[in-house]
Design a protein around this motif. Structure first.
Motif, PDB file in Angstrom:
ATOM      1  N   ARG A  80       0.923  -1.263  -0.023  1.00  0.00           N
ATOM      2  CA  ARG A  80      -0.025  -0.014  -0.072  1.00  0.00           C
ATOM      3  C   ARG A  80       0.875   1.340   0.084  1.00  0.00           C
ATOM      4  NH1 ARG A  80      -5.127  -1.516   0.764  1.00  0.00           N
ATOM      5  NH2 ARG A  80      -5.366  -3.765   1.129  1.00  0.00           N
ATOM      6  N   SER A  81       1.015   1.790  -1.034  1.00  0.00           N
ATOM      7  CA  SER A  81       1.968   2.657  -1.319  1.00  0.00           C
ATOM      8  C   SER A  81       1.355   4.160  -1.634  1.00  0.00           C
ATOM      9  CB  SER A  81       3.201   2.538  -2.291  1.00  0.00           C
ATOM     10  OG  SER A  81       4.059   1.464  -2.251  1.00  0.00           O
ATOM     11  N   ILE A  82       0.183   4.142  -1.786  1.00  0.00           N
ATOM     12  CA  ILE A  82      -0.461   5.382  -2.080  1.00  0.00           C
ATOM     13  C   ILE A  82      -1.560   5.686  -0.745  1.00  0.00           C
ATOM     14  CG2 ILE A  82      -2.134   6.268  -3.869  1.00  0.00           C
ATOM     15  CD1 ILE A  82       0.709   5.854  -4.984  1.00  0.00           C
ATOM     16  N   TRP A  83      -1.662   6.941  -0.812  1.00  0.00           N
ATOM     17  CA  TRP A  83      -2.520   7.283   0.394  1.00  0.00           C
ATOM     18  C   TRP A  83      -3.431   8.479  -0.076  1.00  0.00           C
ATOM     19  CZ3 TRP A  83      -2.029  12.110   2.669  1.00  0.00           C
ATOM     20  CH2 TRP A  83      -0.498  12.693   2.333  1.00  0.00           C
ATOM     21  N   LEU A  95      -4.857   3.991   3.059  1.00  0.00           N
ATOM     22  CA  LEU A  95      -3.740   3.444   2.326  1.00  0.00           C
ATOM     23  C   LEU A  95      -4.043   2.456   1.032  1.00  0.00           C
ATOM     24  CD1 LEU A  95      -1.956   2.349   5.607  1.00  0.00           C
ATOM     25  CD2 LEU A  95      -1.514   4.311   4.189  1.00  0.00           C
ATOM     26  N   LEU A  96      -3.603   2.838   0.080  1.00  0.00           N
ATOM     27  CA  LEU A  96      -4.084   2.098  -1.055  1.00  0.00           C
ATOM     28  C   LEU A  96      -3.126   1.364  -1.905  1.00  0.00           C
ATOM     29  CD1 LEU A  96      -6.083   5.264  -2.465  1.00  0.00           C
ATOM     30  CD2 LEU A  96      -7.072   3.123  -1.421  1.00  0.00           C
ATOM     31  N   VAL A  97      -3.613   0.354  -2.568  1.00  0.00           N
ATOM     32  CA  VAL A  97      -2.696  -0.483  -3.555  1.00  0.00           C
ATOM     33  C   VAL A  97      -2.713   0.136  -4.799  1.00  0.00           C
ATOM     34  CG1 VAL A  97      -2.146  -2.827  -4.791  1.00  0.00           C
ATOM     35  CG2 VAL A  97      -2.954  -2.564  -2.332  1.00  0.00           C
ATOM     36  N   GLY A  98      -1.244   0.499  -5.183  1.00  0.00           N
ATOM     37  CA  GLY A  98      -1.300   1.419  -6.637  1.00  0.00           C
ATOM     38  C   GLY A  98      -0.116   1.849  -7.077  1.00  0.00           C
ATOM     39  N   GLY A  99      -0.067   3.108  -7.593  1.00  0.00           N
ATOM     40  CA  GLY A  99       1.089   3.527  -7.952  1.00  0.00           C
ATOM     41  C   GLY A  99       0.997   4.962  -8.661  1.00  0.00           C
ATOM     42  N   ILE A 100       1.871   5.059  -9.674  1.00  0.00           N
ATOM     43  CA  ILE A 100       2.152   6.319 -10.483  1.00  0.00           C
ATOM     44  C   ILE A 100       1.899   6.137 -12.072  1.00  0.00           C
ATOM     45  CG2 ILE A 100       3.471   8.298 -11.223  1.00  0.00           C
ATOM     46  CD1 ILE A 100       5.215   7.810  -8.180  1.00  0.00           C
ATOM     47  N   GLN A 111      -0.122  10.881 -12.661  1.00  0.00           N
ATOM     48  CA  GLN A 111      -1.194  10.781 -12.041  1.00  0.00           C
ATOM     49  C   GLN A 111      -0.916   9.586 -10.933  1.00  0.00           C
ATOM     50  OE1 GLN A 111      -3.930  10.575 -15.674  1.00  0.00           O
ATOM     51  NE2 GLN A 111      -5.496  10.819 -13.953  1.00  0.00           N
ATOM     52  N   PHE A 112      -1.616   9.467  -9.676  1.00  0.00           N
ATOM     53  CA  PHE A 112      -1.485   8.684  -8.777  1.00  0.00           C
ATOM     54  C   PHE A 112      -2.756   7.734  -9.067  1.00  0.00           C
ATOM     55  CE2 PHE A 112       0.007  12.149  -5.917  1.00  0.00           C
ATOM     56  CZ  PHE A 112       1.526  11.811  -5.761  1.00  0.00           C
ATOM     57  N   PHE A 113      -2.367   6.524  -8.863  1.00  0.00           N
ATOM     58  CA  PHE A 113      -3.426   5.617  -9.354  1.00  0.00           C
ATOM     59  C   PHE A 113      -3.804   4.423  -8.145  1.00  0.00           C
ATOM     60  CE2 PHE A 113      -0.204   3.454 -11.335  1.00  0.00           C
ATOM     61  CZ  PHE A 113      -0.353   2.094 -10.888  1.00  0.00           C
ATOM     62  N   GLN A 174     -10.754  -2.559 -10.107  1.00  0.00           N
ATOM     63  CA  GLN A 174     -10.418  -1.615 -11.289  1.00  0.00           C
ATOM     64  C   GLN A 174      -9.497  -0.713 -10.982  1.00  0.00           C
ATOM     65  OE1 GLN A 174     -14.098   0.148 -12.411  1.00  0.00           O
ATOM     66  NE2 GLN A 174     -14.733  -1.770 -13.663  1.00  0.00           N
ATOM     67  N   ILE A 175      -8.504  -0.232 -11.739  1.00  0.00           N
ATOM     68  CA  ILE A 175      -7.668   0.781 -11.574  1.00  0.00           C
ATOM     69  C   ILE A 175      -8.580   2.037 -11.763  1.00  0.00           C
ATOM     70  CG2 ILE A 175      -5.683   2.067 -12.806  1.00  0.00           C
ATOM     71  CD1 ILE A 175      -4.677  -0.462 -13.487  1.00  0.00           C
ATOM     72  N   GLU A 176      -8.164   2.884 -10.741  1.00  0.00           N
ATOM     73  CA  GLU A 176      -9.012   4.160 -10.579  1.00  0.00           C
ATOM     74  C   GLU A 176      -7.831   5.198 -10.572  1.00  0.00           C
ATOM     75  OE1 GLU A 176     -12.115   4.347 -11.419  1.00  0.00           O
ATOM     76  OE2 GLU A 176     -12.522   2.171 -10.511  1.00  0.00           O
ATOM     77  N   MET A 177      -7.981   6.513 -11.090  1.00  0.00           N
ATOM     78  CA  MET A 177      -7.166   7.399 -11.296  1.00  0.00           C
ATOM     79  C   MET A 177      -7.394   8.695 -10.698  1.00  0.00           C
ATOM     80  SD  MET A 177      -4.954   5.677 -13.600  1.00  0.00           S
ATOM     81  CE  MET A 177      -4.027   7.093 -14.585  1.00  0.00           C
ATOM     82  N   PHE A 178      -6.403   9.136  -9.899  1.00  0.00           N
ATOM     83  CA  PHE A 178      -6.650  10.825  -9.205  1.00  0.00           C
ATOM     84  C   PHE A 178      -6.210  11.789 -10.376  1.00  0.00           C
ATOM     85  CE2 PHE A 178      -5.573   8.244  -5.237  1.00  0.00           C
ATOM     86  CZ  PHE A 178      -6.884   8.637  -4.749  1.00  0.00           C
ATOM     87  N   PRO A 179      -6.914  12.756 -10.285  1.00  0.00           N
ATOM     88  CA  PRO A 179      -6.626  13.880 -11.403  1.00  0.00           C
ATOM     89  C   PRO A 179      -4.994  14.265 -11.410  1.00  0.00           C
ATOM     90  CG  PRO A 179      -8.273  14.797  -9.779  1.00  0.00           C
ATOM     91  CD  PRO A 179      -7.534  13.449  -9.205  1.00  0.00           C
TER      92      PRO A 179
END
Length: 202
Positions: A80-83, A95-100, A111-113, A174-179
């Motif tokens: 969980r590298s994204i928050w 805390l979220l599983v994801g990345g850049i 974008q963070f995802f 699903q992969i979700e994207m921040f702005p």
């Protein structure tokens, strides 16, 4: 007030679930053997909706290029590298599983995802969590499952409610994207961290 909070929760879930999304297994494997090395945490802050303060960030660590689409490359972090925080309904860092996600068109911001899930993992203090991850990495083998929390300060619970259950079910996995990131300093740290991957290709 309760109605206002309920509507805010629905709005937040809609933002989290997103509109246009895909699943990692539906994406092509990354054609480039690269990674992003972040020596420190990075984050962006914005005011959205009814002037609600929102913050998203990535923890220090290595983000490996694993997938790509026609427009860019997905660099996944460990565990969980994204928050994210939301001043109205998610004040504790989630805390979220994801990345850049790095677009091929460099005029567009990275974008963070994250991977959408039912279970919510939070921490009281993001800096303490960063230190705990460093200690965990140095003393024990890597955690294999992204669903395993690192330490007792990580709390997990499940999002519920009839109003949002259908949206949640549709979005899981699903992969979700921040702005897109607009902060020039944050973008610079991401691009300066790009390097040939030191990990073996999967």
């Amino acid at each position: 007030m309760k109605i206002f909070k309920a509507l805010s929760l629905v709005t937040f879930i809609v933002i989290l679930v997103g509109c246009a999304s895909t699943r990692p297994e539906n994406l092509a494997k990354a054609s480039r053997n690269e990674e992003i090395n972040l020596s420190e945490s990075i984050s962006t802050t914005a005011f959205r909706g009814m002037h609600v303060r929102c913050e998203e960030g990535a923890l220090p660590g290595v983000y490996v290029a694993k997938n790509e689409d026609a427009n860019g490359v997905y660099y996944f972090g460990k565990d969980r590298s994204i928050w994210t925080t939301n001043e109205m309904i998610q004040r504790k860092p989630r805390l979220l599983v994801g990345g850049i996600y790095v677009p091929r068109n460099t005029t567009k911001g990275p974008q963070f995802f994250y991977i959408f899930e039912k279970e919510v993992h939070t921490t009281e203090n993001i800096n303490d969590y960063v230190m705990q991850r460093i200690v965990q990495t140095a003393t024990v083998p890597a955690v294999g499952s992204p669903n395993v929390g690192l330490g007792v300060n990580v709390a997990g619970n499940v999002i519920g409610g009839v109003l949002v259950s259908a949206m949640i079910e549709a979005g899981v996995g699903q992969i979700e994207m921040f702005p897109p990131i607009e902060d020039a300093n944050v973008k610079s740290k991401i691009y300066s961290g790009l390097r040939p991957s030191t990990s073996k290709p999967e």
